[in-house]
Write a protein that holds these residues in place. Structure first.
Motif, PDB file in Angstrom:
ATOM      1  N   ILE A 260       0.658   2.396  -0.676  1.00 21.56           N
ATOM      2  CA  ILE A 260      -0.381   1.524  -1.222  1.00 21.56           C
ATOM      3  C   ILE A 260      -1.437   1.299  -0.151  1.00 21.56           C
ATOM      4  O   ILE A 260      -1.123   0.850   0.950  1.00 21.56           O
ATOM      5  CB  ILE A 260       0.208   0.172  -1.677  1.00 21.56           C
ATOM      6  CG1 ILE A 260       1.203   0.386  -2.820  1.00 21.56           C
ATOM      7  CG2 ILE A 260      -0.890  -0.784  -2.089  1.00 21.56           C
ATOM      8  CD1 ILE A 260       1.909  -0.884  -3.264  1.00 21.56           C
ATOM      9  N   GLY A 261      -2.690   1.642  -0.465  1.00 26.84           N
ATOM     10  CA  GLY A 261      -3.766   1.518   0.518  1.00 26.84           C
ATOM     11  C   GLY A 261      -4.057   2.838   1.203  1.00 26.84           C
ATOM     12  O   GLY A 261      -4.231   2.911   2.420  1.00 26.84           O
TER      13      GLY A 261
ATOM     14  N   HIS B 235      -1.241  -8.015   1.160  1.00 27.70           N
ATOM     15  CA  HIS B 235       0.099  -7.646   1.609  1.00 27.70           C
ATOM     16  C   HIS B 235       1.192  -8.350   0.811  1.00 27.70           C
ATOM     17  O   HIS B 235       2.158  -7.717   0.373  1.00 27.70           O
ATOM     18  CB  HIS B 235       0.264  -7.950   3.106  1.00 27.70           C
ATOM     19  CG  HIS B 235      -0.438  -6.969   3.988  1.00 27.70           C
ATOM     20  ND1 HIS B 235      -0.400  -7.052   5.358  1.00 27.70           N
ATOM     21  CD2 HIS B 235      -1.194  -5.879   3.709  1.00 27.70           C
ATOM     22  CE1 HIS B 235      -1.112  -6.072   5.881  1.00 27.70           C
ATOM     23  NE2 HIS B 235      -1.605  -5.349   4.895  1.00 27.70           N
TER      24      HIS B 235
ATOM     25  N   ILE C 205       2.916   0.015   2.837  1.00 31.65           N
ATOM     26  CA  ILE C 205       1.752  -0.789   2.473  1.00 31.65           C
ATOM     27  C   ILE C 205       0.729  -0.822   3.601  1.00 31.65           C
ATOM     28  O   ILE C 205       1.025  -1.254   4.722  1.00 31.65           O
ATOM     29  CB  ILE C 205       2.181  -2.219   2.092  1.00 31.65           C
ATOM     30  CG1 ILE C 205       3.058  -2.163   0.835  1.00 31.65           C
ATOM     31  CG2 ILE C 205       0.967  -3.114   1.867  1.00 31.65           C
ATOM     32  CD1 ILE C 205       3.689  -3.472   0.465  1.00 31.65           C
TER      33      ILE C 205
ATOM     34  N   ASP D   8      -4.971   3.588  -4.253  1.00 36.36           N
ATOM     35  CA  ASP D   8      -6.065   2.877  -3.604  1.00 36.36           C
ATOM     36  C   ASP D   8      -7.191   2.726  -4.616  1.00 36.36           C
ATOM     37  O   ASP D   8      -7.396   3.622  -5.447  1.00 36.36           O
ATOM     38  CB  ASP D   8      -6.572   3.624  -2.363  1.00 36.36           C
ATOM     39  CG  ASP D   8      -7.299   2.694  -1.401  1.00 36.36           C
ATOM     40  OD1 ASP D   8      -8.386   2.191  -1.764  1.00 36.36           O
ATOM     41  OD2 ASP D   8      -6.783   2.462  -0.307  1.00 36.36           O
TER      42      ASP D   8
ATOM     43  N   SER E  98      -2.629  -1.817   2.660  1.00 32.83           N
ATOM     44  CA  SER E  98      -3.741  -2.448   1.946  1.00 32.83           C
ATOM     45  C   SER E  98      -4.362  -3.558   2.794  1.00 32.83           C
ATOM     46  O   SER E  98      -3.809  -3.944   3.837  1.00 32.83           O
ATOM     47  CB  SER E  98      -3.245  -2.997   0.606  1.00 32.83           C
ATOM     48  OG  SER E  98      -2.124  -3.835   0.778  1.00 32.83           O
TER      49      SER E  98
ATOM     50  N   HIS F  85       1.664  -7.044  -2.799  1.00 29.23           N
ATOM     51  CA  HIS F  85       2.107  -5.652  -2.771  1.00 29.23           C
ATOM     52  C   HIS F  85       3.538  -5.524  -2.246  1.00 29.23           C
ATOM     53  O   HIS F  85       4.321  -4.703  -2.741  1.00 29.23           O
ATOM     54  CB  HIS F  85       1.138  -4.813  -1.928  1.00 29.23           C
ATOM     55  CG  HIS F  85      -0.170  -4.550  -2.620  1.00 29.23           C
ATOM     56  ND1 HIS F  85      -1.321  -4.180  -1.946  1.00 29.23           N
ATOM     57  CD2 HIS F  85      -0.509  -4.608  -3.932  1.00 29.23           C
ATOM     58  CE1 HIS F  85      -2.299  -4.023  -2.823  1.00 29.23           C
ATOM     59  NE2 HIS F  85      -1.828  -4.280  -4.026  1.00 29.23           N
TER      60      HIS F  85
END
Length: 316
Positions: free
Chosen positions: A7-8, A84, A77, A33, A79, A87
């Protein structure tokens, strides 16, 4: 081989996680993303699924759970800081262990909530605290432990990482999303100081703005004057025009060289996590508590023996 989601994926730090997943012999199954500038995936894991909407990413992850061979094992993660917590919670509730960049979350209360989610799901959250794996840091930690001296070390921490005008226009320049410069670029240094010098006993802030912050920290074994900045004007004259970053730690006046050796620390962190030796919520608590106090602290006039040399010109 473990199955990872990321993620991110369009952020600055994401490629280090992608390479760590690949270099530890694992598979990046999917990435998410809101931005689609993720061409780096082609050189690391071109077969990965990619999503720009979280709902589709989440639904894909749930679909993968139907088959143990495809189910995700980890969610990484990268992001923006303010995302945070949700997620991490989503990753744990997917039935995955989670690896998250620093700062883990902004407050100790959020750590407590994540600990409850760990208990509810039976899954673990790990924080990337890569300086704990840096050989120069480990050597200093061993030296301090071996000397076990009565008086405290005198430490100056200086970190200036130049950022252009884009910085303040991005989420990193919004304290509601980054939690301020001390948290965004300093949290891993506060973890390092705790790792080496023990529990924090005093936390004073001498200066704080959108570009820089400075203060004084006293640990069981050290007195620390610190200065953090994203303003290129703060670079020492010897560095200006040559390097965009200045990183310095002196211990009793002696410079500790640790500018090199950062390249593979994310891979080392992943190796340790996969081997069951990763750093979890309680390991991250001390530095989260430290930055939480710094963000809300009342600025006080710096005493000469507690003021970082760089802050004296700013405060007077």
């Amino acid at each position: 081989m473990k199955n990872f989601a990321l993620i991110g994926a369009a952020g600055y730090i994401a490629p280090r996680h992608m390479r760590a997943i690949k270099d530890t012999g694992n598979r990046l199954v999917s990435a998410y993303d809101i931005n689609d500038s993720v061409g780096i995936i082609d050189s690391i894991s071109p077969q990965s699924e990619f999503f720009t909407e979280f709902e589709f990413f989440l639904e894909h992850a749930h679909t993968l759970k139907r088959d143990p061979a495809t189910a995700l094992d980890y969610v990484s993660i990268c992001s923006p800081n303010y995302l945070h917590y949700p997620h991490i919670a989503a990753g744990l509730r997917l039935g995955c262990d989670v690896i998250c960049e620093k700062p883990l979350v902004p407050t100790p209360d959020m750590l407590d909530q994540l600990s409850l989610i760990e208990q509810e799901t039976g899954k673990r959250l790990y924080n990337i605290l890569q300086l704990r794996h840096h050989q120069a840091i480990l050597n200093l930690k061993d030296k301090v432990a071996a000397e076990n001296r009565a008086h405290k070390y005198e430490v100056d921490l200086t970190y200036i990482t130049s950022r252009g005008k884009w910085y303040l226009q991005s989420w990193k320049g919004d304290p509601r999303k980054s939690f301020g410069v001390a948290t965004n670029i300093g949290v891993h240094f506060y973890d390092m100081l705790h790792f080496i010098f023990g529990k924090l006993q005093r936390n004073v802030v001498h200066y704080s703005s959108e570009h820089k912050a400075a203060g004084y920290l006293e640990y069981e074994k050290a007195r620390v004057r610190w200065f953090l900045s994203v303003d290129a004007n703060d670079l020492p004259d010897a560095v200006k025009g040559k390097k965009p970053t200045y990183r310095s730690i002196t211990v009793d006046g002696e410079e500790m060289e640790f500018s090199e050796g950062f390249t593979d620390l994310h891979t080392t962190s992943y190796e340790e996590i996969l081997a069951g030796r990763g750093y979890g919520i309680e390991d991250a608590r001390h530095c989260v508590e430290t930055v939480n106090v710094i963000r809300s602290a009342v600025i006080v006039q710096a005493k000469d023996n507690e003021a970082h040399p760089f802050v004296l010109g700013l405060a007077r």
